[in-house]
Enzyme design. Structure first.
Site, PDB file in Angstrom:
ATOM      1  N   ARG A  86       0.948  -1.289  -0.163  1.00 14.27           N
ATOM      2  CA  ARG A  86      -0.057  -0.260   0.217  1.00 14.27           C
ATOM      3  C   ARG A  86       0.967   1.341  -0.366  1.00 14.27           C
ATOM      4  O   ARG A  86       0.496   2.195  -1.026  1.00 14.27           O
ATOM      5  CB  ARG A  86      -1.324   0.201   1.207  1.00 14.27           C
ATOM      6  N   LYS A 188      -2.647   6.530   1.257  1.00 18.50           N
ATOM      7  CA  LYS A 188      -2.312   6.808   2.718  1.00 18.50           C
ATOM      8  C   LYS A 188      -1.495   8.509   3.232  1.00 18.50           C
ATOM      9  O   LYS A 188      -0.448   8.171   3.177  1.00 18.50           O
ATOM     10  CB  LYS A 188      -1.936   5.723   3.394  1.00 18.50           C
ATOM     11  N   GLU A 224     -16.272   6.675   5.432  1.00 17.85           N
ATOM     12  CA  GLU A 224     -15.225   6.352   6.057  1.00 17.85           C
ATOM     13  C   GLU A 224     -15.545   6.922   7.068  1.00 17.85           C
ATOM     14  O   GLU A 224     -16.334   7.524   7.284  1.00 17.85           O
ATOM     15  CB  GLU A 224     -14.076   7.157   5.536  1.00 17.85           C
TER      16      GLU A 224
HETATM   17  N1  PLP Z   1      -8.769   4.794   6.703  1.00 21.96           N
HETATM   18  C1  PLP Z   1      -8.497   5.611   7.126  1.00 21.96           C
HETATM   19  C2  PLP Z   1      -8.929   6.215   6.739  1.00 21.96           C
HETATM   20  C3  PLP Z   1      -7.457   5.378   7.897  1.00 21.96           C
HETATM   21  O1  PLP Z   1      -6.299   5.902   8.014  1.00 21.96           O
HETATM   22  C4  PLP Z   1      -7.285   3.798   8.265  1.00 21.96           C
HETATM   23  C5  PLP Z   1      -5.943   3.387   9.493  1.00 21.96           C
HETATM   24  O2  PLP Z   1      -5.008   2.792   8.883  1.00 21.96           O
HETATM   25  C6  PLP Z   1      -8.108   3.206   7.917  1.00 21.96           C
HETATM   26  C7  PLP Z   1      -9.493   3.109   7.396  1.00 21.96           C
HETATM   27  C8  PLP Z   1      -7.878   1.489   8.385  1.00 21.96           C
HETATM   28  O3  PLP Z   1      -6.369   1.052   7.467  1.00 21.96           O
HETATM   29  P1  PLP Z   1      -6.059  -0.005   8.335  1.00 21.96           P
HETATM   30  O4  PLP Z   1      -6.922  -1.314   8.418  1.00 21.96           O
HETATM   31  O5  PLP Z   1      -5.283  -0.579   6.962  1.00 21.96           O
HETATM   32  O6  PLP Z   1      -5.375   0.089   8.914  1.00 21.96           O
HETATM   33  C1  COI Z   2      -4.304   3.265  11.725  1.00 21.41           C
HETATM   34  O1  COI Z   2      -4.491   2.806  11.707  1.00 21.41           O
HETATM   35  O2  COI Z   2      -2.457   2.977  11.465  1.00 21.41           O
HETATM   36  C2  COI Z   2      -3.878   4.953  11.339  1.00 21.41           C
HETATM   37  O3  COI Z   2      -3.200   4.854  10.313  1.00 21.41           O
HETATM   38  C3  COI Z   2      -4.497   6.123  11.678  1.00 21.41           C
HETATM   39  C4  COI Z   2      -3.958   6.815  12.480  1.00 21.41           C
HETATM   40  C5  COI Z   2      -4.281   7.665  10.832  1.00 21.41           C
HETATM   41  C6  COI Z   2      -4.242   6.902  13.688  1.00 21.41           C
END
Ligand code: PLP
Ligand code: COI
Length: 343
Positions: A86, A188, A224
């Site tokens: 990612r 991200k 989200e």
């Molecule tokens: N959506 C956003 C905007 C996020 O910052 C995160 C955190 O990482 C997620 C979703 C969840 O992603 P992940 O499950 O890969 O941590």
């Molecule tokens: C995560 O779940 O890792 C995120 O990036 C959330 C965060 C911005 C605190």
């Protein structure tokens, strides 16, 4: 098994999600078209040019992952290659040089090992949060990609992101957008989070845990939940989570989709979650690395307050999903091949 003396003296059960300076971080520099080998350092300060593109034009991206102490004292990473991939996609979107997948996972392991005493003990519910990031640096002023970059990984022990852990939280639908339809929502990158600061603060001022964002083109579908993805469980037991080019492809969300179908025998799909059809769902939640799973108790939509399962109790499907996910992460339940990488 790690010796007691090798863990820090910290109140692990009451940790919050906040910065703690740990002993080592990894740092690698990109110059003349290549990444150097990188090294561990104890210095948590960066000395960068005032012309760094990360400072002016948001040319940066990051990842969020965790290391988990298991019952036998070993340390698990959860699907770290997915974070590596990612990050490469985020880099592609912002014209940054990819950091190689193997080197990414190796760097993460190095930092976790170097900070082993900071990995919370098994059974406390806490984990070691891992923050890889990349920034454009160097002497620049025009709006274009930098020639030099820094990739770094730092870690800190954390507890729950939303207060209370696996307790229902209330959220509010924001009037703001966090990302444009063909913008950077799926990457991200810091800009998305900058856009979320004001709506997040507005939500917290009104005693909600965070803002829920609708699709930016029509404002009719949930996208989200703050820094986490949304999921709902329909009355006929289907796990549904939004599909959209402007949400972050959450590794937790894809893991839950798989677990819902294969461990819980539910139907599981990505699809539209229309804001005027919330009655379809008997349970709803937010999911992500930091958030893990947070049941959504109630959702404020304009003047209406919609309660899903309960504002105080965790729904049974949400609870089972949580047990499966966290069980795999902490090594109590066997996950699918490749989900756990030992440090
Ligand atoms: N959506 C956003 C905007 C996020 O910052 C995160 C955190 O990482 C997620 C979703 C969840 O992603 P992940 O499950 O890969 O941590
Ligand atoms: C995560 O779940 O890792 C995120 O990036 C959330 C965060 C911005 C605190």
């Amino acid at each position: 098994m790690i010796e007691k003396s090798k863990t820090k003296k910290i109140d692990w059960e009451n940790l919050e999600f906040s910065y703690i300076k740990t002993d080592y971080r990894f740092i690698s520099r990109y110059r003349n078209g290549q990444w150097d080998e990188g090294q561990l350092t104890t210095d948590n300060q960066l000395h960068i040019s005032e012309g760094s593109t990360a400072l002016h034009y948001g040319q940066q991206c990051f990842e969020g992952m965790k290391a988990y102490r298991t019952a036998d004292g070993s340390i698990n990473l959860f699907r770290p290659y997915e974070n590596a991939k990612r990050m490469q996609k985020s880099c592609e979107r912002l014209l940054m040089p990819a950091f190689p997948e193997e080197a990414f996972v190796e760097a993460v392991k190095k930092v976790v090992r170097a900070n082993e005493e900071w990995v919370p003990p098994y059974g406390t519910g806490a984990s070691l949060y891992i923050r890889p990031y990349m920034i454009g640096v160097g002497d620049n002023i025009g709006v274009k990609a930098a020639d030099e970059y820094i990739f770094s990984v730092f870690v800190m022990p954390v507890g729950s992101y939303f207060k209370g852990g696996l307790k229902p939280s209330n959220f509010i639908v924001s009037d703001y957008d966090r990302a444009a339809p063909k913008g950077t929502g799926a990457a991200k990158v810091g800009g998305n989070y900058a856009a979320s600061l004001l709506p997040g603060k507005d939500a917290k001022t009104r005693s909600f845990s965070d803002a829920v964002y609708l699709d930016p083109a029509t404002h009719t579908k949930i996208e989200e939940v703050g820094a986490a993805n949304f999921f709902g469980i329909t009355h006929d037991n289907e796990f549904v989570t939004p599909v959209s080019p402007s949400i972050l492809p959450s590794i937790t969300k894809y893991s839950l989709l798989w677990l819902a179908e294969n461990h819980l025998n539910l139907k599981a799909s990505e699809g539209d979650i229309k804001i005027d059809e919330l009655d379809r769902f008997k349970e709803a939640g937010a999911c992500g690395t930091a958030a893990v799973i947070v049941p959504i108790g109630g959702l404020q939509v304009g003047e209406d307050f919609h309660v899903f399962y309960s504002e105080t109790e965790v729904g049974p499907v949400t609870q089972r999903l949580y047990n499966e996910l966290v069980g795999i992460q902490f090594g109590d339940i066997e996950g699918p091949d490749g989900w756990i990488e030992k440090v």
